[in-house]
Motif scaffolding. Structure first.
Motif, PDB file in Angstrom:
ATOM      1  N   CYS A 158      37.380  74.425  62.606  1.00  0.00           N
ATOM      2  CA  CYS A 158      38.715  73.900  62.888  1.00  0.00           C
ATOM      3  C   CYS A 158      39.719  75.026  62.677  1.00  0.00           C
ATOM      4  O   CYS A 158      40.346  75.132  61.611  1.00  0.00           O
ATOM      5  N   PRO A 159      39.887  75.903  63.653  1.00  0.00           N
ATOM      6  CA  PRO A 159      40.770  77.062  63.503  1.00  0.00           C
ATOM      7  C   PRO A 159      42.192  76.663  63.121  1.00  0.00           C
ATOM      8  O   PRO A 159      42.746  75.696  63.645  1.00  0.00           O
ATOM      9  N   GLY A 160      42.735  77.413  62.182  1.00  0.00           N
ATOM     10  CA  GLY A 160      44.105  77.171  61.763  1.00  0.00           C
ATOM     11  C   GLY A 160      44.268  76.144  60.666  1.00  0.00           C
ATOM     12  O   GLY A 160      45.364  75.983  60.119  1.00  0.00           O
ATOM     13  N   VAL A 161      43.188  75.433  60.339  1.00  0.00           N
ATOM     14  CA  VAL A 161      43.248  74.423  59.281  1.00  0.00           C
ATOM     15  C   VAL A 161      42.753  75.039  57.981  1.00  0.00           C
ATOM     16  O   VAL A 161      41.698  75.670  57.945  1.00  0.00           O
ATOM     17  N   GLN A 162      43.503  74.842  56.912  1.00  0.00           N
ATOM     18  CA  GLN A 162      43.084  75.352  55.609  1.00  0.00           C
ATOM     19  C   GLN A 162      42.397  74.250  54.824  1.00  0.00           C
ATOM     20  O   GLN A 162      42.775  73.082  54.876  1.00  0.00           O
ATOM     21  N   LEU A 163      41.352  74.659  54.085  1.00  0.00           N
ATOM     22  CA  LEU A 163      40.568  73.705  53.312  1.00  0.00           C
ATOM     23  C   LEU A 163      39.852  74.454  52.208  1.00  0.00           C
ATOM     24  O   LEU A 163      39.234  75.496  52.452  1.00  0.00           O
ATOM     25  N   THR A 164      39.934  73.930  50.989  1.00  0.00           N
ATOM     26  CA  THR A 164      39.189  74.490  49.868  1.00  0.00           C
ATOM     27  C   THR A 164      38.381  73.368  49.222  1.00  0.00           C
ATOM     28  O   THR A 164      38.458  72.211  49.637  1.00  0.00           O
ATOM     29  N   ASP A 165      37.652  73.705  48.167  1.00  0.00           N
ATOM     30  CA  ASP A 165      36.925  72.669  47.439  1.00  0.00           C
ATOM     31  C   ASP A 165      37.874  71.710  46.736  1.00  0.00           C
ATOM     32  O   ASP A 165      37.447  70.659  46.255  1.00  0.00           O
ATOM     33  N   ALA A 166      39.154  72.066  46.663  1.00  0.00           N
ATOM     34  CA  ALA A 166      40.159  71.160  46.126  1.00  0.00           C
ATOM     35  C   ALA A 166      40.796  70.312  47.215  1.00  0.00           C
ATOM     36  O   ALA A 166      41.739  69.562  46.949  1.00  0.00           O
ATOM     37  N   GLY A 167      40.303  70.420  48.458  1.00  0.00           N
ATOM     38  CA  GLY A 167      40.813  69.596  49.537  1.00  0.00           C
ATOM     39  C   GLY A 167      41.834  70.312  50.402  1.00  0.00           C
ATOM     40  O   GLY A 167      42.123  71.496  50.204  1.00  0.00           O
ATOM     41  N   PRO A 168      42.409  69.609  51.389  1.00  0.00           N
ATOM     42  CA  PRO A 168      43.444  70.204  52.250  1.00  0.00           C
ATOM     43  C   PRO A 168      44.709  70.473  51.436  1.00  0.00           C
ATOM     44  O   PRO A 168      45.224  69.562  50.779  1.00  0.00           O
ATOM     45  N   PRO A 169      45.220  71.699  51.470  1.00  0.00           N
ATOM     46  CA  PRO A 169      46.373  72.028  50.620  1.00  0.00           C
ATOM     47  C   PRO A 169      47.721  71.553  51.145  1.00  0.00           C
ATOM     48  O   PRO A 169      48.745  71.876  50.538  1.00  0.00           O
ATOM     49  N   SER A 170      47.755  70.805  52.229  1.00  0.00           N
ATOM     50  CA  SER A 170      49.028  70.265  52.726  1.00  0.00           C
ATOM     51  C   SER A 170      48.751  69.063  53.613  1.00  0.00           C
ATOM     52  O   SER A 170      47.628  68.867  54.110  1.00  0.00           O
ATOM     53  N   ASP A 171      49.795  68.268  53.852  1.00  0.00           N
ATOM     54  CA  ASP A 171      49.667  67.150  54.785  1.00  0.00           C
ATOM     55  C   ASP A 171      49.365  67.659  56.194  1.00  0.00           C
ATOM     56  O   ASP A 171      48.637  67.014  56.958  1.00  0.00           O
ATOM     57  N   ALA A 172      49.928  68.817  56.548  1.00  0.00           N
ATOM     58  CA  ALA A 172      49.664  69.376  57.871  1.00  0.00           C
ATOM     59  C   ALA A 172      48.187  69.729  58.024  1.00  0.00           C
ATOM     60  O   ALA A 172      47.601  69.520  59.100  1.00  0.00           O
ATOM     61  N   ASP A 173      47.567  70.244  56.963  1.00  0.00           N
ATOM     62  CA  ASP A 173      46.136  70.547  57.025  1.00  0.00           C
ATOM     63  C   ASP A 173      45.314  69.267  57.130  1.00  0.00           C
ATOM     64  O   ASP A 173      44.319  69.215  57.858  1.00  0.00           O
ATOM     65  N   ARG A 174      45.721  68.243  56.406  1.00  0.00           N
ATOM     66  CA  ARG A 174      45.054  66.940  56.527  1.00  0.00           C
ATOM     67  C   ARG A 174      45.105  66.447  57.961  1.00  0.00           C
ATOM     68  O   ARG A 174      44.073  66.049  58.537  1.00  0.00           O
ATOM     69  N   ASP A 175      46.283  66.473  58.546  1.00  0.00           N
ATOM     70  CA  ASP A 175      46.437  65.993  59.917  1.00  0.00           C
ATOM     71  C   ASP A 175      45.663  66.878  60.902  1.00  0.00           C
ATOM     72  O   ASP A 175      45.116  66.376  61.891  1.00  0.00           O
ATOM     73  N   GLY A 176      45.634  68.177  60.620  1.00  0.00           N
ATOM     74  CA  GLY A 176      44.868  69.076  61.476  1.00  0.00           C
ATOM     75  C   GLY A 176      43.382  68.793  61.427  1.00  0.00           C
ATOM     76  O   GLY A 176      42.691  68.861  62.458  1.00  0.00           O
ATOM     77  N   LEU A 177      42.869  68.453  60.257  1.00  0.00           N
ATOM     78  CA  LEU A 177      41.458  68.085  60.137  1.00  0.00           C
ATOM     79  C   LEU A 177      41.154  66.821  60.933  1.00  0.00           C
ATOM     80  O   LEU A 177      40.134  66.737  61.627  1.00  0.00           O
TER      81      LEU A 177
END
Length: 488
Positions: free
Chosen positions: A141-160
């Protein structure tokens, strides 16, 4: 769980969930040329892909997918007392959402410096598990950030969510990308390559895949090595904030036990807890004017307590953060895209999060400000899964494994994702297991020292013999902290 480095160097169920599809086709291995820039003098290597059915749950779909493979021949095949050669080792990457094939060239190059690193006694198979790496499909999922702590923003959540729904729109059945299905792929790989028994070796989430192979395909397994293991019964989100907080307490406790470190960082645990409360109240601006959120601090804590260097510099880094120098947080925030995020979430939404809840996540962390820092980003994982709508795995996929397969568990004393108590509890179901906890070590412990590498190699030579622990550091060995990080 996994870090970027572990994805490259670690050696990598409901009964009805593995019912054969109505029109199951035979697995096919297709040999392909290895990349031209890989070293050819260190080992004999074969590259290729394994074509298997996507459906593993009896749906009857005729869709086929490809898994990327690298087969590395042993330098000096070892034979046991009966003259029998040891079986091939299948290595499982972590994540979920890691990869191995893309790093094979670097692993082979490393053999020039250290020919004993791997593939000495036994042939090795590296493969990218279904849905990621160099396989097809590969659900990045290019452009989406994700770590073992989860998506670091609402935008990353929506991108996922958008990314996963996009893969569904392409006809990919996300329900088929999980540990139990991968276990069936391993059986198919054994068949296609003409193998009989295999050994298993995995790091982080890799042992979750090993556990599925042992549960669903025990007939093909001789022995297993599990490095920093994540077991099926572990909770991905629930309990993780407390585990991170415990890792911080262990590290700072080791600092307080050393007079010099304690003098440089007095009452650091209490001062950092007060700092964490500031981040929980809203965004925090550093001395340079750049602003970060509690989710940025969450990712920093998770990644730093996973890292050998991060652990050693944590007291100095926390002093920086408390003083308004947020460069340690900014450094982690620069790169949080190290997963194949679609593969990662397909696993979590199938076999992890259906057995957990947001309410339990928040309740467990309540009252501990360091733990509470992790709750917002981990909570977003539940939002992603609710939007995507995968079918939950059957309950057996969340139960401890019961087996007599000889297994070596090696865990790190400091590990926010796969802590020693989780390893020790999981090992109770392995009647022929040995458990090693390494003092001062962090996530991905076997390849961190010649001692643990030899231990794992000797175990696979004779899984019935007790491993030699004499090279391990004593339990009271001081942790060597890095103070130079306070400069700047």
């Amino acid at each position: 769980m996994i870090l970027r480095t572990l994805a490259l160097v670690a050696f990598a169920a409901g009964l009805t969930s593995l019912a054969p599809p109505a029109k199951a086709a035979a697995p096919v291995f297709t040999e392909k040329a290895c990349p031209a820039d890989w070293p050819t003098e260190v080992r004999q290597v074969r590259c290729g892909s394994l074509t298997v059915d996507e459906a593993r749950d009896g749906t009857g779909s005729d869709r086929r997918i490809d898994l990327a493979l690298v087969i590395i021949k042993a330098a000096a095949p070892y034979r046991d007392a009966s003259g029998q050669a040891l079986p091939t080792v299948v290595m499982f990457h972590g994540g979920p959402g890691g990869a191995m094939v893309g790093g094979a060239g670097r692993m082979l190059t490393a053999l020039r410096r250290n020919p004993e690193a791997f593939a000495v006694d036994q042939d090795v198979i590296l493969f990218d598990q279904r849905g990621g790496g160099a396989g097809a499909p590969s659900m990045d999922c290019p452009g989406v950030q994700l770590t073992d702590a989860g998506p670091p923003s609402d935008a990353d959540r929506d991108g996922l969510i958008a990314c996963l729904k996009g893969y569904q729109a392409q006809g990919i059945d996300l329900n088929q990308y999980n540990a139990a299905a991968t276990a069936a792929d391993v059986k198919d790989m054994v068949q296609a390559l003409g193998l009989s028994k295999i050994d298993l070796w995995g790091g982080s989430y890799g042992p979750r895949i090993e556990a599925a192979v042992i549960t669903h395909q025990p007939q093909i397994v001789r022995a297993a090595v599990m490095d920093s293991p994540w077991p099926p019964e572990g909770n991905w989100a629930v309990g993780t904030p407390e585990q991170v907080s415990t890792a911080v307490k262990i590290i700072l406790g080791k600092c307080q036990a050393q007079a010099d470190c304690a003098a440089r960082h007095p009452d650091l645990q209490a001062r950092f807890e007060a700092e964490a409360r500031k981040w929980l109240a809203g965004p925090v601006a550093g001395r340079d004017g750049k602003t970060f959120t509690v989710d940025d601090l969450s990712a920093f804590l998770m990644d730093t307590t996973y890292s050998a260097r991060g652990v050693r510099s944590l007291p100095a880094d926390l002093e920086k953060i408390i003083a308004g120098d947020l460069s340690p947080v900014a450094e982690i925030a620069e790169d949080r895209t190290y997963y194949f995020e679609g593969q990662h979430m397909a696993h979590l939404c199938k076999e992890e999060l259906p057995f957990e809840s947001k309410a339990r996540l928040a309740a467990g962390a309540a009252g501990d400000p360091v733990a509470e820092v992790l709750v917002p980003s981990l909570s977003r994982l539940f939002d992603v899964c609710a939007a995507v709508g995968e079918r939950p795995a059957l309950p057996i996929e969340n139960l401890p494994v019961k087996t007599d397969v000889p297994t070596l568990f090696v865990a790190a004393e400091i590990d926010p994702g796969c802590p020693p108590p989780l390893t020790e509890a999981a090992a109770n179901g392995y009647s022929n297991s040995q458990v090693v906890i390494v003092t001062n070590a962090t996530h991905g412990v076997i390849n961190a020292s010649p001692c643990t590498r030899k231990m794992a190699r000797d175990f696979l030579r004779d899984p019935s013999a007790p491993v030699d622990r004499s090279c391990l550091p004593p339990a009271d060995t001081p942790l060597n902290f890095i103070e130079a990080a306070t400069a700047g």
